[in-house]
Each structure stands twice: as C-alpha cells, then as structure tokens.
Design a protein around this motif. Sequence first.
Motif, PDB file in Angstrom:
ATOM      1  N   LEU A 118     127.878  72.882   7.415  1.00 12.91           N
ATOM      2  CA  LEU A 118     127.659  74.159   8.095  1.00 12.91           C
ATOM      3  C   LEU A 118     127.782  75.321   7.112  1.00 12.91           C
ATOM      4  O   LEU A 118     127.027  76.298   7.201  1.00 12.91           O
ATOM      5  CB  LEU A 118     128.668  74.330   9.233  1.00 12.91           C
ATOM      6  N   ALA A 119     128.717  75.227   6.187  1.00 13.27           N
ATOM      7  CA  ALA A 119     128.879  76.290   5.186  1.00 13.27           C
ATOM      8  C   ALA A 119     127.631  76.421   4.325  1.00 13.27           C
ATOM      9  O   ALA A 119     127.241  77.531   3.942  1.00 13.27           O
ATOM     10  CB  ALA A 119     130.101  76.006   4.316  1.00 13.27           C
ATOM     11  N   GLN A 120     126.974  75.300   4.005  1.00 10.15           N
ATOM     12  CA  GLN A 120     125.740  75.360   3.215  1.00 10.15           C
ATOM     13  C   GLN A 120     124.611  75.989   4.025  1.00 10.15           C
ATOM     14  O   GLN A 120     123.838  76.808   3.539  1.00 10.15           O
ATOM     15  CB  GLN A 120     125.329  73.954   2.748  1.00 10.15           C
ATOM     16  N   VAL A 121     124.505  75.582   5.284  1.00  6.23           N
ATOM     17  CA  VAL A 121     123.415  76.064   6.136  1.00  6.23           C
ATOM     18  C   VAL A 121     123.479  77.576   6.328  1.00  6.23           C
ATOM     19  O   VAL A 121     122.464  78.268   6.281  1.00  6.23           O
ATOM     20  CB  VAL A 121     123.470  75.352   7.503  1.00  6.23           C
ATOM     21  N   ARG A 125     130.203  81.518   1.442  1.00  8.16           N
ATOM     22  CA  ARG A 125     130.752  81.338   0.094  1.00  8.16           C
ATOM     23  C   ARG A 125     132.095  80.618   0.214  1.00  8.16           C
ATOM     24  O   ARG A 125     132.982  81.064   0.951  1.00  8.16           O
ATOM     25  CB  ARG A 125     130.964  82.688  -0.587  1.00  8.16           C
ATOM     26  N   LEU A 126     132.264  79.524  -0.506  1.00  2.00           N
ATOM     27  CA  LEU A 126     133.494  78.744  -0.478  1.00  2.00           C
ATOM     28  C   LEU A 126     134.255  78.967  -1.774  1.00  2.00           C
ATOM     29  O   LEU A 126     133.772  78.613  -2.851  1.00  2.00           O
ATOM     30  CB  LEU A 126     133.178  77.255  -0.299  1.00  2.00           C
ATOM     31  N   LEU A 127     135.431  79.566  -1.672  1.00  2.00           N
ATOM     32  CA  LEU A 127     136.244  79.865  -2.848  1.00  2.00           C
ATOM     33  C   LEU A 127     137.592  79.167  -2.744  1.00  2.00           C
ATOM     34  O   LEU A 127     138.203  79.135  -1.682  1.00  2.00           O
ATOM     35  CB  LEU A 127     136.482  81.374  -2.984  1.00  2.00           C
ATOM     36  N   THR A 128     138.053  78.629  -3.862  1.00  2.00           N
ATOM     37  CA  THR A 128     139.408  78.106  -3.958  1.00  2.00           C
ATOM     38  C   THR A 128     140.269  79.137  -4.688  1.00  2.00           C
ATOM     39  O   THR A 128     139.762  80.158  -5.178  1.00  2.00           O
ATOM     40  CB  THR A 128     139.429  76.787  -4.739  1.00  2.00           C
ATOM     41  N   PHE A 159     117.059  74.307   1.285  1.00  2.00           N
ATOM     42  CA  PHE A 159     116.235  74.073   2.467  1.00  2.00           C
ATOM     43  C   PHE A 159     116.486  72.693   3.073  1.00  2.00           C
ATOM     44  O   PHE A 159     116.163  72.451   4.231  1.00  2.00           O
ATOM     45  CB  PHE A 159     114.756  74.238   2.134  1.00  2.00           C
ATOM     46  N   SER A 160     117.041  71.776   2.285  1.00  2.00           N
ATOM     47  CA  SER A 160     117.307  70.443   2.819  1.00  2.00           C
ATOM     48  C   SER A 160     118.438  70.457   3.838  1.00  2.00           C
ATOM     49  O   SER A 160     118.616  69.502   4.585  1.00  2.00           O
ATOM     50  CB  SER A 160     117.670  69.488   1.675  1.00  2.00           C
ATOM     51  N   PHE A 161     119.192  71.551   3.888  1.00  2.00           N
ATOM     52  CA  PHE A 161     120.286  71.669   4.855  1.00  2.00           C
ATOM     53  C   PHE A 161     119.828  72.282   6.170  1.00  2.00           C
ATOM     54  O   PHE A 161     120.550  72.233   7.155  1.00  2.00           O
ATOM     55  CB  PHE A 161     121.417  72.546   4.289  1.00  2.00           C
ATOM     56  N   ARG A 162     118.646  72.891   6.189  1.00  2.00           N
ATOM     57  CA  ARG A 162     118.276  73.749   7.311  1.00  2.00           C
ATOM     58  C   ARG A 162     117.115  73.213   8.124  1.00  2.00           C
ATOM     59  O   ARG A 162     116.163  72.659   7.583  1.00  2.00           O
ATOM     60  CB  ARG A 162     117.904  75.139   6.794  1.00  2.00           C
ATOM     61  N   SER A 163     117.193  73.438   9.432  1.00  2.00           N
ATOM     62  CA  SER A 163     116.040  73.208  10.294  1.00  2.00           C
ATOM     63  C   SER A 163     115.351  74.558  10.506  1.00  2.00           C
ATOM     64  O   SER A 163     115.828  75.589  10.047  1.00  2.00           O
ATOM     65  CB  SER A 163     116.490  72.620  11.633  1.00  2.00           C
TER      66      SER A 163
END
Length: 216
Positions: A118-121, A125-128, A159-163
Amino acid sequence: MTDTTDPDDKTEPPRETTPGRGQGNGEWLQNCFAETLESWGYLTAQREQLLELTADVVAKRDSHRGEPSDYLVCECKDWANRPIGEETIIRLCLLAHIGSAMPVLCHTTYLTDRAWKLAQVYDVRLLTHDDLLKDRLPPLTKLRPPRGTLSHRHERDLFSFRSSIAVMLRRHAVDDYPDHLSGPAFERPTDPPCYVPDRTGRDEYVGAEACDYDFG
C-alpha cells in the motif's frame, strides 16, 4: 514475510532511559523527525488536528519547489517489535488527502507485506531512524528499491503496483480540475497521485539506481 527493516537499529537510544520513548509514547521520534525536517528546509508543527484526526507532524518547505514533497503529513511509529499494518498506511493516506500533502511514515520497526505494498501504491515515503541522519528527504523513484535492498536484485516499476482509476473519477488536466476542488490529481489513469495544491510536480520521479540517495 514482512519488511526487513532492522528493529534493533543501533543508532537509536535505549528505550528504558530515553525521555519520550516507551509504551504508548511516541514523542521522542516525533521530535527527532520534526528537527530533521527543519534541517532539510521545512517548517513543522506537531500533533496538528486535521478535521477530527491528529497528524503527528505536518510540514511545508520554507521555499517551495513545485514538487509533491513541498507539503508533508507525517506519522511516527516508535514501536519496538510490533509490525506496522495496513491500517496505519490507510489512516496516513487519509490524513494526506485531507491536507493535500505527501504522506510520510517514520518508523523504528517493520511493515507487513500488505502495508508495504500500500505504501508503494500511494507514494508513502518510508523512513527509518537511519534516514534521519542523512541530508535530505528520500526522492520518489520510478523503480522502487526492494525491501532489504541488494545490488543484484531487480527493482520493480511503480506502475506494477497500481491498478487503473475508475473512469468516473479520473481528472486529467489542470484546466478541467478547478482549484477549489481538493483531492489528488492524475495525468493518466496509471499515473501516481499529486497531492500538492498547485498540482505540479507529479512526474518528479527518479530511478532509484541512478539517484545519489543511499537506500542502504
């Protein structure tokens, strides 16, 4: 399988003796993130109400660049070993939609597969905590680095993550999308959302392999 972020990040101070850490307390990470954003050129505020929900950190660039990352709505999760689920990502995306801002999650644990996808779609932004030691916000990438990035692994195109978007809801050009309407705008059905009010910068993606940001 879950995201391979190391929950025992050695850059973090001990939970037992650090003010603002511990069960049910996220103040330490919120403060760290806000201070880092300010060093990256943002103005910040913490624990801000967005209608009936509260955002941990909100931010805007002191000098706008016309990019989606000019405005940020941020969630901070300073969890010891509990995985971050899809509910966190969904709530964060709702907050970002309300604030017409880019969603950012700063965390000290790891994500479930569903939360990571879901974060990719939705361009979260994912930060540690390690990312807060760097000199800028990670860029949006056309090719997403895999979790636990290794040089010999292939990246996936965003685009491979999205419909596709439902035809009835598509808004294609700025001319037919009045300023008084609030919501993400898309160039084409498969394009990523743009959350900033002026609708510019929605193609500001770089290849992760080509950019100078170390995804580590």
